[in-house]
Design a protein around this motif. Structure first.
Motif, PDB file in Angstrom:
ATOM      1  N   LEU A 160       4.428  -1.007  12.232  1.00  0.00           N
ATOM      2  CA  LEU A 160       3.046  -0.550  12.434  1.00  0.00           C
ATOM      3  C   LEU A 160       2.237  -0.655  11.147  1.00  0.00           C
ATOM      4  N   LEU A 161       2.893  -0.395  10.022  1.00  0.00           N
ATOM      5  CA  LEU A 161       2.216  -0.566   8.738  1.00  0.00           C
ATOM      6  C   LEU A 161       1.814  -2.027   8.549  1.00  0.00           C
ATOM      7  N   GLY A 162       2.717  -2.929   8.898  1.00  0.00           N
ATOM      8  CA  GLY A 162       2.398  -4.351   8.821  1.00  0.00           C
ATOM      9  C   GLY A 162       1.248  -4.730   9.740  1.00  0.00           C
ATOM     10  N   LEU A 163       1.239  -4.161  10.947  1.00  0.00           N
ATOM     11  CA  LEU A 163       0.152  -4.435  11.891  1.00  0.00           C
ATOM     12  C   LEU A 163      -1.185  -3.940  11.339  1.00  0.00           C
ATOM     13  N   ALA A 164      -1.193  -2.742  10.766  1.00  0.00           N
ATOM     14  CA  ALA A 164      -2.426  -2.192  10.199  1.00  0.00           C
ATOM     15  C   ALA A 164      -2.939  -3.068   9.057  1.00  0.00           C
ATOM     16  N   VAL A 165      -2.035  -3.446   8.161  1.00  0.00           N
ATOM     17  CA  VAL A 165      -2.437  -4.286   7.025  1.00  0.00           C
ATOM     18  C   VAL A 165      -2.908  -5.651   7.513  1.00  0.00           C
ATOM     19  N   GLY A 166      -2.198  -6.228   8.484  1.00  0.00           N
ATOM     20  CA  GLY A 166      -2.590  -7.515   9.025  1.00  0.00           C
ATOM     21  C   GLY A 166      -3.956  -7.479   9.673  1.00  0.00           C
ATOM     22  N   THR A 167      -4.263  -6.384  10.356  1.00  0.00           N
ATOM     23  CA  THR A 167      -5.579  -6.231  10.987  1.00  0.00           C
ATOM     24  C   THR A 167      -6.679  -6.156   9.943  1.00  0.00           C
ATOM     25  N   LEU A 168      -6.390  -5.526   8.826  1.00  0.00           N
ATOM     26  CA  LEU A 168      -7.379  -5.389   7.759  1.00  0.00           C
ATOM     27  C   LEU A 168      -7.533  -6.667   6.941  1.00  0.00           C
ATOM     28  N   VAL A 169      -6.409  -7.292   6.618  1.00  0.00           N
ATOM     29  CA  VAL A 169      -6.436  -8.451   5.713  1.00  0.00           C
ATOM     30  C   VAL A 169      -6.753  -9.753   6.451  1.00  0.00           C
ATOM     31  N   ARG A 170      -6.175  -9.915   7.661  1.00  0.00           N
ATOM     32  CA  ARG A 170      -6.440 -11.063   8.552  1.00  0.00           C
ATOM     33  C   ARG A 170      -5.870 -12.389   8.058  1.00  0.00           C
ATOM     34  N   HIS A 171      -5.055 -12.366   7.035  1.00  0.00           N
ATOM     35  CA  HIS A 171      -4.456 -13.592   6.496  1.00  0.00           C
ATOM     36  C   HIS A 171      -2.969 -13.339   6.292  1.00  0.00           C
ATOM     37  N   SER A 172      -2.139 -14.228   6.825  1.00  0.00           N
ATOM     38  CA  SER A 172      -0.694 -13.990   6.846  1.00  0.00           C
ATOM     39  C   SER A 172      -0.103 -13.772   5.465  1.00  0.00           C
ATOM     40  N   ALA A 173      -0.356 -14.680   4.533  1.00  0.00           N
ATOM     41  CA  ALA A 173       0.233 -14.567   3.195  1.00  0.00           C
ATOM     42  C   ALA A 173      -0.232 -13.296   2.500  1.00  0.00           C
ATOM     43  N   GLY A 174      -1.521 -13.004   2.586  1.00  0.00           N
ATOM     44  CA  GLY A 174      -2.051 -11.807   1.955  1.00  0.00           C
ATOM     45  C   GLY A 174      -1.506 -10.542   2.579  1.00  0.00           C
ATOM     46  N   ALA A 175      -1.389 -10.537   3.911  1.00  0.00           N
ATOM     47  CA  ALA A 175      -0.891  -9.356   4.606  1.00  0.00           C
ATOM     48  C   ALA A 175       0.578  -9.108   4.285  1.00  0.00           C
ATOM     49  N   VAL A 176       1.369 -10.173   4.268  1.00  0.00           N
ATOM     50  CA  VAL A 176       2.801 -10.028   3.975  1.00  0.00           C
ATOM     51  C   VAL A 176       2.998  -9.517   2.549  1.00  0.00           C
ATOM     52  N   THR A 177       2.268 -10.086   1.605  1.00  0.00           N
ATOM     53  CA  THR A 177       2.374  -9.638   0.215  1.00  0.00           C
ATOM     54  C   THR A 177       1.972  -8.177   0.075  1.00  0.00           C
ATOM     55  N   THR A 178       0.886  -7.803   0.738  1.00  0.00           N
ATOM     56  CA  THR A 178       0.388  -6.433   0.641  1.00  0.00           C
ATOM     57  C   THR A 178       1.359  -5.436   1.231  1.00  0.00           C
ATOM     58  N   VAL A 179       1.883  -5.739   2.408  1.00  0.00           N
ATOM     59  CA  VAL A 179       2.737  -4.762   3.079  1.00  0.00           C
ATOM     60  C   VAL A 179       4.079  -4.612   2.356  1.00  0.00           C
ATOM     61  N   ILE A 180       4.615  -5.686   1.811  1.00  0.00           N
ATOM     62  CA  ILE A 180       5.846  -5.565   1.031  1.00  0.00           C
ATOM     63  C   ILE A 180       5.587  -4.748  -0.235  1.00  0.00           C
ATOM     64  N   GLY A 181       4.401  -4.940  -0.811  1.00  0.00           N
ATOM     65  CA  GLY A 181       4.037  -4.124  -1.956  1.00  0.00           C
ATOM     66  C   GLY A 181       3.963  -2.650  -1.596  1.00  0.00           C
ATOM     67  N   LEU A 182       3.398  -2.330  -0.443  1.00  0.00           N
ATOM     68  CA  LEU A 182       3.317  -0.939  -0.003  1.00  0.00           C
ATOM     69  C   LEU A 182       4.691  -0.334   0.251  1.00  0.00           C
ATOM     70  N   LEU A 183       5.642  -1.167   0.631  1.00  0.00           N
ATOM     71  CA  LEU A 183       7.001  -0.682   0.854  1.00  0.00           C
ATOM     72  C   LEU A 183       7.736  -0.406  -0.457  1.00  0.00           C
ATOM     73  N   LEU A 184       7.525  -1.252  -1.450  1.00  0.00           N
ATOM     74  CA  LEU A 184       8.346  -1.196  -2.657  1.00  0.00           C
ATOM     75  C   LEU A 184       7.674  -0.532  -3.859  1.00  0.00           C
ATOM     76  N   LEU A 185       6.371  -0.695  -4.000  1.00  0.00           N
ATOM     77  CA  LEU A 185       5.713  -0.240  -5.220  1.00  0.00           C
ATOM     78  C   LEU A 185       5.728   1.271  -5.440  1.00  0.00           C
ATOM     79  N   PRO A 186       5.642   2.108  -4.384  1.00  0.00           N
ATOM     80  CA  PRO A 186       5.691   3.557  -4.651  1.00  0.00           C
ATOM     81  C   PRO A 186       6.924   3.992  -5.431  1.00  0.00           C
ATOM     82  N   SER A 187       8.094   3.454  -5.059  1.00  0.00           N
ATOM     83  CA  SER A 187       9.312   3.855  -5.772  1.00  0.00           C
ATOM     84  C   SER A 187       9.388   3.236  -7.165  1.00  0.00           C
ATOM     85  N   LEU A 188       8.758   2.080  -7.344  1.00  0.00           N
ATOM     86  CA  LEU A 188       8.791   1.421  -8.649  1.00  0.00           C
ATOM     87  C   LEU A 188       7.836   2.079  -9.641  1.00  0.00           C
ATOM     88  N   PHE A 189       6.662   2.483  -9.141  1.00  0.00           N
ATOM     89  CA  PHE A 189       5.648   3.033 -10.031  1.00  0.00           C
ATOM     90  C   PHE A 189       5.584   4.554 -10.011  1.00  0.00           C
TER      91      PHE A 189
END
Length: 255
Positions: A160-189
């Motif tokens: 669902l997070l991917g769907l939300a980001v995809g709806t906002l970004v509307r571009h596959s590469a950008g959406a995939v990069t963004t959603v993976i960042g949302l999954l991983l960056l909180p624990s990294l930063f």
């Protein structure tokens, strides 16, 4: 075909049926979904074969070592469910067939969440069974139930997070990069935020997943201060809020 599309305008059930047809017709989405199902099982076999677990780890934690990777794939599936339509231009046909844009997103969300939940529950259960059969007896089993239900839920939330980001970004590469960042960056930063690090680190489906798998690395400092289930509900609530924002954006713009 045109008459069928026009006739399907009004109802959620017709929209859901149309989404299922589109989902299984796109090869990339099908293969990514299949990979989501296979990775946890392959990971359990690999971990058992290499004997790479820590002594204080559990069977469920070790068996689901690659569940984080599978969860990323689940998020990608969610994003591609809508970005694929933007890429091909069929989103305009979808909106023409069902002008209720909230209904379109709701149908996609129901399909993504339901499908990923079932796939993750079956796949992760098989992974734990494989790990239990292959790992040495010195490892504690852990508590597969009800954890597996929460683990499957974290996959649905990631989708669902991917769907939300995809709806906002509307571009596959950008959406995939963004959603993976949302999954991983909180624990990294998270460690950069001082006393708030435990909360920042917990704001992703990955944090909830790591807690639910009961790995020895799922400390409060690493993945947030909340327990497994409160963490999952918090992330689900944040994802639902982002999905509502995405629906609002889709309503305001010209596709």
């Amino acid at each position: 075909m045109t008459n069928d599309i026009i006739g399907a305008r009004a109802g959620f059930r017709q929209a859901l049926a149309a989404e299922w047809i589109k989902f299984r017709s796109v090869r990339s989405t099908v293969w990514t979904t299949a990979a989501t199902a296979v990775v946890p099982i392959a990971g359990a076999v690999f971990v058992a074969a290499t004997g790479s677990l820590q002594d204080d780890d559990t069977v469920i934690g070790g068996s689901l070592t690659l569940a984080v990777v599978a969860q990323m794939l689940a998020a990608v599936v969610g994003a591609m469910t809508i970005t694929g339509e933007y890429g091909s231009g069929t989103i305009r046909t979808t909106i023409a067939a069902n002008p209720g844009r909230a209904t379109v997103v709701a149908a996609k969300a129901t399909l993504v969440a339901g499908l990923l939940y079932v796939i993750a529950l079956v796949s992760c259960s098989l992974a734990v069974l494989a790990g239990d059969a292959l790992l040495p007896a010195r490892y504690a089993t852990g508590e597969p139930l009800p954890a597996l239900f929460g683990i499957a839920g974290s996959f649905a939330v990631a989708g669902l997070l991917g769907l939300a980001v995809g709806t906002l970004v509307r571009h596959s590469a950008g959406a995939v990069t963004t959603v993976i960042g949302l999954l991983l960056l909180p624990s990294l930063f998270g460690p950069l935020f001082g006393d708030a690090r435990r909360w920042i680190a917990g704001l992703s489906p990955t944090a909830a997943l790591e807690k639910l798998t009961q790995t020895s690395d799922a400390t409060a400092e690493a993945v947030g201060s909340l327990g497994p289930w409160p963490s999952l509900w918090l992330v689900a609530g944040c994802t639902a809020a982002l999905l509502l924002v995405a629906v609002g954006a889709l309503r305001r713009r010209d596709v």
